[in-house]
Design a protein around this motif. Sequence first.
Motif, PDB file in Angstrom:
ATOM      1  N   CYS A   8       0.818  -1.214   0.000  1.00  0.00           N
ATOM      2  CA  CYS A   8       0.000   0.000   0.000  1.00  0.00           C
ATOM      3  C   CYS A   8       0.851   1.263   0.000  1.00  0.00           C
ATOM      4  O   CYS A   8       0.498   2.251  -0.622  1.00  0.00           O
ATOM      5  N   HIS A  13      -3.425   2.679  -1.462  1.00  0.00           N
ATOM      6  CA  HIS A  13      -4.467   1.792  -0.941  1.00  0.00           C
ATOM      7  C   HIS A  13      -5.528   1.506  -1.990  1.00  0.00           C
ATOM      8  O   HIS A  13      -5.723   2.284  -2.917  1.00  0.00           O
ATOM      9  N   CYS A  30      -9.584  -0.612   2.909  1.00  0.00           N
ATOM     10  CA  CYS A  30      -8.575  -1.016   1.934  1.00  0.00           C
ATOM     11  C   CYS A  30      -8.597  -2.541   1.856  1.00  0.00           C
ATOM     12  O   CYS A  30      -8.483  -3.225   2.878  1.00  0.00           O
ATOM     13  N   CYS A  32      -6.479  -4.355   0.798  1.00  0.00           N
ATOM     14  CA  CYS A  32      -5.125  -4.889   0.949  1.00  0.00           C
ATOM     15  C   CYS A  32      -4.698  -4.941   2.421  1.00  0.00           C
ATOM     16  O   CYS A  32      -4.353  -5.983   2.923  1.00  0.00           O
ATOM     17  N   CYS A  33      -4.753  -3.800   3.114  1.00  0.00           N
ATOM     18  CA  CYS A  33      -4.239  -3.754   4.486  1.00  0.00           C
ATOM     19  C   CYS A  33      -5.338  -3.511   5.515  1.00  0.00           C
ATOM     20  O   CYS A  33      -5.061  -3.404   6.704  1.00  0.00           O
TER      21      CYS A  33
HETATM   22 ZN    ZN Z   1      -3.921  -0.399   2.165  1.00  0.00          ZN
END
Ligand code: ZN
Length: 80
Positions: A8, A13, A30, A32-33
């Motif tokens: 990220c 993000h 997000c 992803c994270c």
């Molecule tokens: Zn992220």
Amino acid sequence: MAPTILYCDFFGHKYEISKKVTNHVKEYTCTCCKKQLTTNSNGKLIELTPKYQEINEALSRIYNNRMMRLKQKTLSSSVY
Ligand SMILES: [Zn+2]
């Protein structure tokens, strides 16, 4: 110490709407994270802190109540 670069940090993000609070306020996560953002009263995106989570819950309650009342009003006026 080896620098650990998070995806990220590098690519940015990937936010997705995780919750619709009102027509104007939404919560984003997000993919992803799992970092969370929300829209504040100025329409800007800010980090979703526990404080804002509380505000959003209150907002959502008010919003839903209003929507319910609006619906009732529409129903009674359509009878008329
Ligand atoms: Zn992220």
